[in-house]
Design a protein around this motif. Sequence first.
Motif, PDB file in Angstrom:
ATOM      1  N   GLY A   1       0.828  -1.209   0.000  1.00 13.50           N
ATOM      2  CA  GLY A   1       0.000   0.000   0.000  1.00 13.50           C
ATOM      3  C   GLY A   1       0.860   1.256   0.000  1.00 13.50           C
ATOM      4  N   PHE A   2       1.924   1.254   0.800  1.00 10.87           N
ATOM      5  CA  PHE A   2       2.846   2.393   0.841  1.00 10.87           C
ATOM      6  C   PHE A   2       3.517   2.580  -0.522  1.00 10.87           C
ATOM      7  CE2 PHE A   2       7.358   3.570   1.330  1.00 10.87           C
ATOM      8  CZ  PHE A   2       7.196   4.886   1.721  1.00 10.87           C
ATOM      9  N   LEU A   3       3.953   1.465  -1.126  1.00 11.77           N
ATOM     10  CA  LEU A   3       4.610   1.536  -2.430  1.00 11.77           C
ATOM     11  C   LEU A   3       3.672   2.084  -3.495  1.00 11.77           C
ATOM     12  CD1 LEU A   3       7.034   0.866  -4.250  1.00 11.77           C
ATOM     13  CD2 LEU A   3       6.122  -1.448  -4.486  1.00 11.77           C
ATOM     14  N   PHE A   4       2.410   1.645  -3.474  1.00 11.70           N
ATOM     15  CA  PHE A   4       1.436   2.112  -4.463  1.00 11.70           C
ATOM     16  C   PHE A   4       1.195   3.610  -4.305  1.00 11.70           C
ATOM     17  CE2 PHE A   4      -2.873   2.773  -6.122  1.00 11.70           C
ATOM     18  CZ  PHE A   4      -2.775   2.132  -7.346  1.00 11.70           C
ATOM     19  N   ASN A   5       1.052   4.071  -3.074  1.00  8.99           N
ATOM     20  CA  ASN A   5       0.844   5.498  -2.827  1.00  8.99           C
ATOM     21  C   ASN A   5       2.067   6.313  -3.234  1.00  8.99           C
ATOM     22  OD1 ASN A   5      -1.708   4.985  -1.766  1.00  8.99           O
ATOM     23  ND2 ASN A   5      -0.953   4.781   0.318  1.00  8.99           N
ATOM     24  N   LEU A   6       3.255   5.768  -2.970  1.00  9.60           N
ATOM     25  CA  LEU A   6       4.489   6.439  -3.369  1.00  9.60           C
ATOM     26  C   LEU A   6       4.575   6.531  -4.891  1.00  9.60           C
ATOM     27  CD1 LEU A   6       7.069   7.619  -2.047  1.00  9.60           C
ATOM     28  CD2 LEU A   6       8.164   5.402  -2.441  1.00  9.60           C
ATOM     29  N   LEU A   7       4.125   5.486  -5.560  1.00 10.27           N
ATOM     30  CA  LEU A   7       4.141   5.466  -7.022  1.00 10.27           C
ATOM     31  C   LEU A   7       3.232   6.549  -7.590  1.00 10.27           C
ATOM     32  CD1 LEU A   7       5.318   3.895  -9.407  1.00 10.27           C
ATOM     33  CD2 LEU A   7       3.383   2.328  -9.264  1.00 10.27           C
ATOM     34  N   TRP A   8       2.098   6.782  -6.931  1.00 14.78           N
ATOM     35  CA  TRP A   8       1.203   7.860  -7.360  1.00 14.78           C
ATOM     36  C   TRP A   8       1.917   9.212  -7.265  1.00 14.78           C
ATOM     37  CZ3 TRP A   8      -3.445   8.757  -9.608  1.00 14.78           C
ATOM     38  CH2 TRP A   8      -3.985  10.038  -9.471  1.00 14.78           C
ATOM     39  N   GLY A   9       2.620   9.449  -6.146  1.00 14.12           N
ATOM     40  CA  GLY A   9       3.345  10.704  -5.980  1.00 14.12           C
ATOM     41  C   GLY A   9       4.416  10.886  -7.040  1.00 14.12           C
TER      42      GLY A   9
ATOM     43  N   GLU B   1       3.888  15.096  -1.652  1.00 13.61           N
ATOM     44  CA  GLU B   1       3.171  13.834  -1.455  1.00 13.61           C
ATOM     45  C   GLU B   1       4.102  12.709  -0.985  1.00 13.61           C
ATOM     46  OE1 GLU B   1       0.245  12.470  -4.055  1.00 13.61           O
ATOM     47  OE2 GLU B   1      -0.466  14.459  -4.665  1.00 13.61           O
ATOM     48  N   ILE B   2       5.368  12.793  -1.344  1.00 10.02           N
ATOM     49  CA  ILE B   2       6.304  11.732  -0.965  1.00 10.02           C
ATOM     50  C   ILE B   2       6.582  11.744   0.539  1.00 10.02           C
ATOM     51  CG2 ILE B   2       8.658  10.868  -1.283  1.00 10.02           C
ATOM     52  CD1 ILE B   2       8.434  11.716  -4.207  1.00 10.02           C
ATOM     53  N   PRO B   3       6.996  12.881   1.149  1.00 11.78           N
ATOM     54  CA  PRO B   3       7.152  12.875   2.610  1.00 11.78           C
ATOM     55  C   PRO B   3       5.833  12.641   3.352  1.00 11.78           C
ATOM     56  CG  PRO B   3       7.424  15.104   1.745  1.00 11.78           C
ATOM     57  CD  PRO B   3       7.439  14.165   0.569  1.00 11.78           C
ATOM     58  N   ALA B   4       4.710  13.053   2.746  1.00 16.65           N
ATOM     59  CA  ALA B   4       3.409  12.794   3.368  1.00 16.65           C
ATOM     60  C   ALA B   4       3.178  11.294   3.492  1.00 16.65           C
ATOM     61  CB  ALA B   4       2.289  13.444   2.561  1.00 16.65           C
ATOM     62  N   ASN B   5       3.531  10.537   2.459  1.00 16.68           N
ATOM     63  CA  ASN B   5       3.362   9.084   2.495  1.00 16.68           C
ATOM     64  C   ASN B   5       4.328   8.422   3.466  1.00 16.68           C
ATOM     65  OD1 ASN B   5       1.213   8.383   0.630  1.00 16.68           O
ATOM     66  ND2 ASN B   5       2.505   9.222  -0.971  1.00 16.68           N
ATOM     67  N   ILE B   6       5.534   8.959   3.551  1.00 14.98           N
ATOM     68  CA  ILE B   6       6.507   8.415   4.511  1.00 14.98           C
ATOM     69  C   ILE B   6       6.016   8.644   5.939  1.00 14.98           C
ATOM     70  CG2 ILE B   6       8.862   8.649   5.400  1.00 14.98           C
ATOM     71  CD1 ILE B   6       9.722   9.351   2.523  1.00 14.98           C
ATOM     72  N   LEU B   7       5.547   9.870   6.211  1.00 16.82           N
ATOM     73  CA  LEU B   7       4.996  10.169   7.539  1.00 16.82           C
ATOM     74  C   LEU B   7       3.766   9.307   7.820  1.00 16.82           C
ATOM     75  CD1 LEU B   7       4.981  11.882  10.111  1.00 16.82           C
ATOM     76  CD2 LEU B   7       3.629  13.601   8.871  1.00 16.82           C
ATOM     77  N   LEU B   8       2.933   9.115   6.822  1.00 20.74           N
ATOM     78  CA  LEU B   8       1.746   8.280   6.982  1.00 20.74           C
ATOM     79  C   LEU B   8       2.135   6.871   7.399  1.00 20.74           C
ATOM     80  CD1 LEU B   8      -1.276   7.542   6.537  1.00 20.74           C
ATOM     81  CD2 LEU B   8      -0.688   7.134   4.138  1.00 20.74           C
TER      82      LEU B   8
ATOM     83  N   PHE C   1      -4.156  13.984  10.050  1.00 19.56           N
ATOM     84  CA  PHE C   1      -4.075  14.542   8.699  1.00 19.56           C
ATOM     85  C   PHE C   1      -5.299  15.390   8.357  1.00 19.56           C
ATOM     86  CE2 PHE C   1      -0.827  11.209   7.925  1.00 19.56           C
ATOM     87  CZ  PHE C   1       0.146  12.002   7.328  1.00 19.56           C
ATOM     88  N   HIS C   2      -6.486  14.966   8.787  1.00 21.89           N
ATOM     89  CA  HIS C   2      -7.675  15.768   8.513  1.00 21.89           C
ATOM     90  C   HIS C   2      -7.622  17.106   9.244  1.00 21.89           C
ATOM     91  CE1 HIS C   2      -9.683  12.043   6.943  1.00 21.89           C
ATOM     92  NE2 HIS C   2     -10.245  12.937   6.171  1.00 21.89           N
ATOM     93  N   THR C   3      -7.134  17.105  10.479  1.00 20.05           N
ATOM     94  CA  THR C   3      -6.987  18.364  11.218  1.00 20.05           C
ATOM     95  C   THR C   3      -5.985  19.279  10.515  1.00 20.05           C
ATOM     96  OG1 THR C   3      -7.447  17.222  13.309  1.00 20.05           O
ATOM     97  CG2 THR C   3      -6.387  19.383  13.441  1.00 20.05           C
ATOM     98  N   GLY C   4      -4.897  18.694  10.041  1.00 23.47           N
ATOM     99  CA  GLY C   4      -3.869  19.475   9.354  1.00 23.47           C
ATOM    100  C   GLY C   4      -4.393  20.149   8.101  1.00 23.47           C
ATOM    101  N   VAL C   5      -5.121  19.395   7.277  1.00 29.82           N
ATOM    102  CA  VAL C   5      -5.623  19.985   6.042  1.00 29.82           C
ATOM    103  C   VAL C   5      -6.709  21.007   6.345  1.00 29.82           C
ATOM    104  CG1 VAL C   5      -7.404  18.226   5.581  1.00 29.82           C
ATOM    105  CG2 VAL C   5      -6.375  19.468   3.693  1.00 29.82           C
TER     106      VAL C   5
ATOM    107  N   PHE D   1      -1.087  17.562   3.620  1.00 25.26           N
ATOM    108  CA  PHE D   1      -1.966  16.856   4.550  1.00 25.26           C
ATOM    109  C   PHE D   1      -3.061  16.065   3.827  1.00 25.26           C
ATOM    110  CE2 PHE D   1      -0.290  20.078   7.565  1.00 25.26           C
ATOM    111  CZ  PHE D   1       0.133  19.211   8.571  1.00 25.26           C
ATOM    112  N   ILE D   2      -3.588  16.607   2.722  1.00 28.91           N
ATOM    113  CA  ILE D   2      -4.658  15.876   2.036  1.00 28.91           C
ATOM    114  C   ILE D   2      -4.114  14.621   1.371  1.00 28.91           C
ATOM    115  CG2 ILE D   2      -4.514  17.047  -0.192  1.00 28.91           C
ATOM    116  CD1 ILE D   2      -7.692  15.887   1.664  1.00 28.91           C
ATOM    117  N   ALA D   3      -2.846  14.641   0.949  1.00 34.10           N
ATOM    118  CA  ALA D   3      -2.245  13.421   0.391  1.00 34.10           C
ATOM    119  C   ALA D   3      -2.203  12.332   1.457  1.00 34.10           C
ATOM    120  CB  ALA D   3      -0.841  13.722  -0.132  1.00 34.10           C
ATOM    121  N   GLY D   4      -1.831  12.721   2.686  1.00 35.87           N
ATOM    122  CA  GLY D   4      -1.831  11.763   3.789  1.00 35.87           C
ATOM    123  C   GLY D   4      -3.233  11.291   4.124  1.00 35.87           C
ATOM    124  N   CYS D   5      -4.209  12.225   4.107  1.00 39.66           N
ATOM    125  CA  CYS D   5      -5.616  11.872   4.372  1.00 39.66           C
ATOM    126  C   CYS D   5      -6.114  10.815   3.399  1.00 39.66           C
ATOM    127  CB  CYS D   5      -6.505  13.108   4.207  1.00 39.66           C
ATOM    128  SG  CYS D   5      -6.461  14.262   5.552  1.00 39.66           S
TER     129      CYS D   5
END
Length: 503
Positions: A210-218, A400-407, A423-427, A460-464
């Motif tokens: 899942g992390f790899l797929f999200n990273l690929l999107w970024g 989006e890349i650091p957002a996914n790493i933090l996620l 993440f929702h509070t942040g955005v 933040f929305i990327a993490g959300c």
Amino acid sequence: MESVENVDVDEVWKTLGRFGRYQLGQLVILIIAGIPMAFHIVSVVFIGKHIDHVCSFSPEADGNHNASVVLESCKIQIVANTSNGTDVTEYACSNGYNYTGDRYSSFVTEWDLVCERDALGKLSQTLVMVGMFLGASFLPIVADRFGRKRLHVGSHSLLLVVTVAMAFVPSFIGFAILRVFVGIFQEGYLIPLFIIMLELFPAQQKEVIGFLFNLLWGISILLVTPIAYCMQNYSWRSIQLVLAISTAFSIIEFFILDESVRWLVANKRTKEAIKIVKKACKMNHKDFDSVWQTILERSNAMTAFNQTKEKERTTLLNEPDLSSTIDRSSVSTVEDGKLADGAIKLSFLDLLKNRTLRSMTLIVTYAWFTNSMTYYGLMLLSTILAGDPYINFLLGGVLEIPANILLWFLLAKIGRKKTCIFFHTGVGLSLLITVLVALAEKSHTTGIMQTVFSLDGRFFIAGCFNAVWIYTPELFPTNIRLKWLFGHQAPSSQQRVCWSHSS
């Protein structure tokens, strides 16, 4: 002849090696195929970019030497001096528009989708979303019935055809129709890609995938910007053609990508499943006979274990009202969408019959809606903020890349719920500050602040989005969760066993 009837596919990958050469080779193929996953969703930012314009001169002012003509973006003002003062007459831009840039650098300007036709330009992106909705609604059924590879490669190939056609379409109506099909085939290409990635590894590796797929999107978002920047002096059709050619890998995929072993096992495609396992054994330097014997022994042991847990897996927290709503015998083997022993077939309506499931479903649905609107809104608006539009869009992708790493880190440390809240509070705070800054007096400083906090919101929305993507299927009981992931037809009982360990 070997049989796959009682094979637990998780045990196949565990026995072959969780990250063997075969699995990694197939994963590399899928990663290459997934690199352009965002190209045709976000391309409208560049092929439909806004170019400043004014009305072309209108002949209505000819012959009136006392009148002055004011050309505005969407109207012409003719100011005439009369004995009674100044008379102002307004006309529509009946003679078209003069653009400050190349008319053919954007489909918006080529077809004059400005002023009263401005909504048509924005409609093109809406139509992609409509297509994505349609594709997500019925294409998972195709993947269940005909296979992951067929849907993925077929949709990928059709996406190539449609996106190439967009570069040559002569009218906006044809362009708009093709945009719907882009959305449909985009989902048909992406959904099975993600499923095949998941099904290449034991369920315990789903977070990594899942992390790899999200990273690929970024990464895909990032790659759009340099392509568009290098071609900014070319027509939008040239940019579209280059982006379309990126999907040509689908032709190669047909020959080198294998069908999901999990799907083959669930559909009792014995010969094909064993052929792939033999291929994997050869690439992973394993002896097939010993590997197959180990797989059968472990699968039989796991099946016996799961039979004792069948009752608990089919309810949510053992709630009485859920067990009265869903017949627990519905966990029997599923073939071709029909349940054995007269059990009740599950549907998405079961999500609304139980109080707990109903609350979760409404909350998750609202989260998906707001996340989608916010994410695509910030992405599409990034090019009209203060600063260079290409840099703004690139920064949004980079974040989006650091957002996914933090996620990934937060999911492991504080869990799904707290991560989503964070993440929702942040955005929410980022966008609130952006709005407050926009209400202040316009200046260079406020413009920069708007850009900064909008990019904050993008982080933040990327993490959300990705947190909800991972969290959603884990919120529901096994059978309903699988319907959410795989479409309307639940997998067979053996496939269900494999997924049950993910929770």
